[in-house]
Write a protein that holds these residues in place. Structure first.
Motif, short mmCIF file in Angstrom:
data_model
loop_
_atom_site.label_atom_id
_atom_site.label_comp_id
_atom_site.label_asym_id
_atom_site.label_seq_id
_atom_site.Cartn_x
_atom_site.Cartn_y
_atom_site.Cartn_z
N PRO A 1 -10.04 -18.79 12.52
CA PRO A 1 -11.10 -19.26 11.62
C PRO A 1 -12.15 -17.87 11.23
O PRO A 1 -12.39 -18.12 10.12
CB PRO A 1 -11.60 -20.10 11.93
N ASP A 2 -12.10 -17.04 11.94
CA ASP A 2 -13.21 -15.94 11.64
C ASP A 2 -12.42 -14.88 10.95
O ASP A 2 -13.38 -13.89 10.59
CB ASP A 2 -14.07 -15.63 12.66
N VAL A 3 -11.27 -14.78 10.84
CA VAL A 3 -10.42 -13.60 10.25
C VAL A 3 -10.47 -14.15 8.78
O VAL A 3 -9.64 -14.78 8.25
CB VAL A 3 -9.05 -13.57 10.65
N GLY A 4 -11.16 -13.23 7.84
CA GLY A 4 -11.40 -13.45 6.41
C GLY A 4 -10.60 -12.38 5.49
O GLY A 4 -9.90 -11.60 6.08
N ALA A 5 -10.99 -12.64 4.34
CA ALA A 5 -10.46 -11.51 3.32
C ALA A 5 -10.73 -9.95 3.67
O ALA A 5 -9.81 -9.23 3.47
CB ALA A 5 -11.02 -11.98 1.78
N PRO A 6 -11.87 -9.66 4.15
CA PRO A 6 -12.02 -8.28 4.52
C PRO A 6 -10.99 -7.72 5.42
O PRO A 6 -10.55 -6.39 5.44
CB PRO A 6 -13.41 -8.24 4.98
N VAL A 7 -10.45 -8.56 6.55
CA VAL A 7 -9.40 -8.01 7.23
C VAL A 7 -8.27 -7.76 6.73
O VAL A 7 -7.59 -6.79 6.80
CB VAL A 7 -9.30 -9.14 8.54
N VAL A 8 -7.77 -8.66 5.84
CA VAL A 8 -6.51 -8.54 5.07
C VAL A 8 -6.54 -7.33 4.17
O VAL A 8 -5.78 -6.72 4.02
CB VAL A 8 -6.31 -9.86 4.37
N GLU A 9 -7.73 -7.15 3.55
CA GLU A 9 -7.89 -6.27 2.52
C GLU A 9 -7.57 -4.78 3.31
O GLU A 9 -6.94 -3.91 2.71
CB GLU A 9 -9.27 -6.11 1.76
N ARG A 10 -8.48 -4.65 4.15
CA ARG A 10 -8.27 -3.37 4.99
C ARG A 10 -6.99 -3.21 5.44
O ARG A 10 -6.52 -1.98 5.62
CB ARG A 10 -9.49 -3.37 6.27
N LEU A 11 -6.24 -4.22 6.05
CA LEU A 11 -4.72 -4.06 6.75
C LEU A 11 -3.91 -3.58 5.40
O LEU A 11 -3.18 -2.75 5.72
CB LEU A 11 -4.57 -5.53 7.08
N LEU A 12 -4.15 -4.30 4.26
CA LEU A 12 -3.17 -3.75 3.21
C LEU A 12 -3.46 -2.38 2.63
O LEU A 12 -2.72 -1.77 2.31
CB LEU A 12 -3.26 -4.76 1.93
N ARG A 13 -4.74 -2.01 2.49
CA ARG A 13 -4.98 -0.61 2.35
C ARG A 13 -4.53 0.32 3.03
O ARG A 13 -3.93 1.56 2.76
CB ARG A 13 -6.50 -0.70 2.19
N GLU A 14 -4.56 0.29 4.29
CA GLU A 14 -4.24 1.14 5.42
C GLU A 14 -2.66 1.10 5.52
O GLU A 14 -1.84 2.26 5.71
CB GLU A 14 -4.73 0.74 6.56
N ALA A 15 -2.02 0.02 5.26
CA ALA A 15 -0.36 -0.05 5.15
C ALA A 15 -0.01 0.70 3.85
O ALA A 15 0.93 1.41 4.01
CB ALA A 15 0.07 -1.49 4.96
N ASP A 16 -0.81 0.64 2.77
CA ASP A 16 -0.37 1.44 1.61
C ASP A 16 -0.41 2.85 1.92
O ASP A 16 0.55 3.56 1.48
CB ASP A 16 -1.27 1.12 0.45
N ALA A 17 -1.62 3.54 2.64
CA ALA A 17 -1.84 4.73 2.89
C ALA A 17 -0.82 5.26 3.83
O ALA A 17 -0.69 6.56 3.76
CB ALA A 17 -3.21 4.78 3.54
N HIS A 18 -0.22 4.53 4.76
CA HIS A 18 0.61 5.03 5.58
C HIS A 18 2.18 4.52 5.44
O HIS A 18 3.00 4.48 6.49
CB HIS A 18 0.12 4.69 6.97
N GLY A 19 2.45 3.93 4.19
CA GLY A 19 3.66 3.19 4.07
C GLY A 19 4.88 3.96 4.26
O GLY A 19 5.84 3.39 4.65
N GLU A 20 4.70 5.29 3.77
CA GLU A 20 5.90 6.11 3.96
C GLU A 20 6.30 6.34 5.15
O GLU A 20 7.74 6.46 5.73
CB GLU A 20 5.69 7.50 3.25
N GLN A 21 5.34 6.49 6.15
CA GLN A 21 5.88 6.62 7.72
C GLN A 21 6.11 5.50 8.51
O GLN A 21 7.07 5.40 9.38
CB GLN A 21 4.54 7.25 8.30
N THR A 22 5.47 4.35 8.09
CA THR A 22 5.71 3.07 8.85
C THR A 22 6.80 2.04 8.16
O THR A 22 7.00 1.18 8.69
CB THR A 22 4.39 2.22 8.95
N GLY A 23 7.05 2.20 6.90
CA GLY A 23 7.73 1.51 6.15
C GLY A 23 7.11 0.03 5.86
O GLY A 23 7.87 -1.02 5.87
N GLN A 24 5.80 0.04 5.81
CA GLN A 24 5.01 -1.40 5.79
C GLN A 24 5.32 -1.91 6.80
O GLN A 24 5.18 -3.18 6.53
CB GLN A 24 5.18 -1.76 4.31
N VAL A 25 4.80 -1.48 7.85
CA VAL A 25 4.62 -2.26 9.10
C VAL A 25 3.15 -1.93 9.63
O VAL A 25 3.02 -0.90 10.18
CB VAL A 25 5.62 -2.46 10.04
N ALA A 26 2.17 -3.00 9.54
CA ALA A 26 1.09 -2.79 10.31
C ALA A 26 0.57 -3.93 10.95
O ALA A 26 0.88 -5.13 10.45
CB ALA A 26 -0.11 -2.09 9.33
#
Length: 206
Positions: free
Chosen positions: A115-140
């Protein structure tokens, strides 16, 4: 940003809690509403909720959301939910993979009892996944003081591997050990702790 679907696992019976946690509410509202909105507000275009235990009641609760019926929030029932989180994950990913032309390029797997995991966590996770997508294939994966947790971003190319190992309560654990996802520290935003026992201020929506 890649088209993204939030995959919210809310099928469990909550044995230790004494009831399905998808039917729990506190002063901020039903947990299932809050988790779905965290995904939407954090950057997901839509959310698929996997239901199981007392599915009809959970879906009636979801029906109170304004996003229900608009294509933003939908549900799929997992008939084998009693086998554990792995079955729920399989059901959800299989449903996404068979959408035809609307198959998302990635899914953000989230749990209803955080219950304490909100939109800011999801937003940061997606932003970092995009920034490193080429290396990780979008797994974060979100981490809390270094401890891996949820949500987890799974690019479409990883779904087959996840489905191959999703069983019992392990979910995607074995696959994530092999691929070593990008860990995104979110301990400044939430604890990421699941709630397994009733606590003050919560109520059952029955």
């Amino acid at each position: 940003m890649s088209p993204t679907t939030g995959l919210l696992l809310a099928a469990g019976e909550g044995r230790r809690y004494g009831m399905p946690k998808a039917l729990v509410a506190d002063s901020e509202g039903p947990w299932v509403h809050r988790a779905a909105r965290a995904l939407l507000d954090g950057g997901c275009q839509d959310v698929l909720v996997v239901t199981g235990a007392r599915a009809e009641e959970v879906e009636q609760l979801l029906g109170q959301m304004p996003e229900w019926g608009t294509g933003q929030v939908a549900a799929v029932r997992c008939g084998t939910w009693a086998r554990g989180m792995g079955a729920s994950l399989r059901s959800g990913l299989t449903s996404l993979a068979t959408r035809g032309r609307t198959v998302p390029r990635r899914a953000v797997v989230h749990l209803v009892d955080l219950p304490d995991v909100g939109a800011p966590v999801v937003e940061r996770l997606l932003r970092e996944a995009d920034a490193h997508g080429e290396q990780t294939g979008q797994v974060a994966r979100a981490a809390y003081e270094g401890r891996p947790g949820h949500p987890v971003v799974l690019g479409q190319r990883h779904w087959e591997g996840v489905l191959g190992g999703a069983a019992g309560d392990a979910g995607a654990r074995s696959y994530l050990r092999r691929v070593e996802p990008l860990l995104v520290e979110c301990g400044d935003l939430a604890t990421g702790e699941d709630v397994d026992e009733p606590r003050s201020g919560t109520a059952a929506l029955t």
